[in-house]
Design an enzyme around this catalytic site. Structure first.
Site: not given
Length: 155
Positions: A28-30, A82
């Site tokens: 996942g992407y912060l 996100e």
């Protein structure tokens, strides 16, 4: 560190017979803005935090920093990411003097199979296996950070 890589679509599953490793990956992407992506990844039984800078004009080179982190911390950080966690299996295949990393995507990105090869310099030559398809290095739609927000199945 500067990462130099090319990305390709994969034509079929014949690469699987030559794979010497395969690992399930959840990432996942912060932060998924192109200027600086911050990624959290669970790969097999390991966790990673990765920061990548914006790609150069060819799309092949960019700054990358990666650190292994405890799995329990990676799991907690994934909860802060996100929307659109990426789910895939990564296969590694040695062709000539290089290793291709082939990602088979699941969930909202199912149907997409991509290969990446890391190079020492942008003009380095390498052997191309028969399952390697169109090059998509400079097509930002194939960046995992883009796929997390704009899934392949919705294209």
């Amino acid at each position: 560190m500067i990462e130099i890589e090319k990305k390709f679509l994969v034509l079929n599953n014949s690469f699987k017979a030559a794979a010497f490793t395969q690992n399930h990956i959840a990432q996942g992407y912060l932060c998924s803005v192109p200027e600086r992506t911050v990624r959290v990844r669970l790969k097999g039984d390991k966790g990673y935090l990765t920061i990548k800078g914006i790609s150069n004009d060819t799309g092949m080179s960019r700054f990358e920093w990666e650190k292994e982190i405890p799995v329990d911390e990676a799991k907690k950080l994934l909860l802060l990411c996100e929307k659109g966690v990426i789910d895939k299996t990564r296969y590694e295949v040695k062709i000539g003097n290089h290793i291709f990393e082939i990602d088979e995507f699941y969930g909202k990105n199912e149907g997409l199979i991509m290969a990446e090869i890391e190079l020492d310099f942008e003009t380095e030559t390498f052997e191309k296996p028969n399952w390697l398809g169109e090059e998509v290095t400079n097509d930002r739609r194939y960046y995992n950070s883009y796929l997390s927000n704009h899934p392949y199945k919705k294209w």
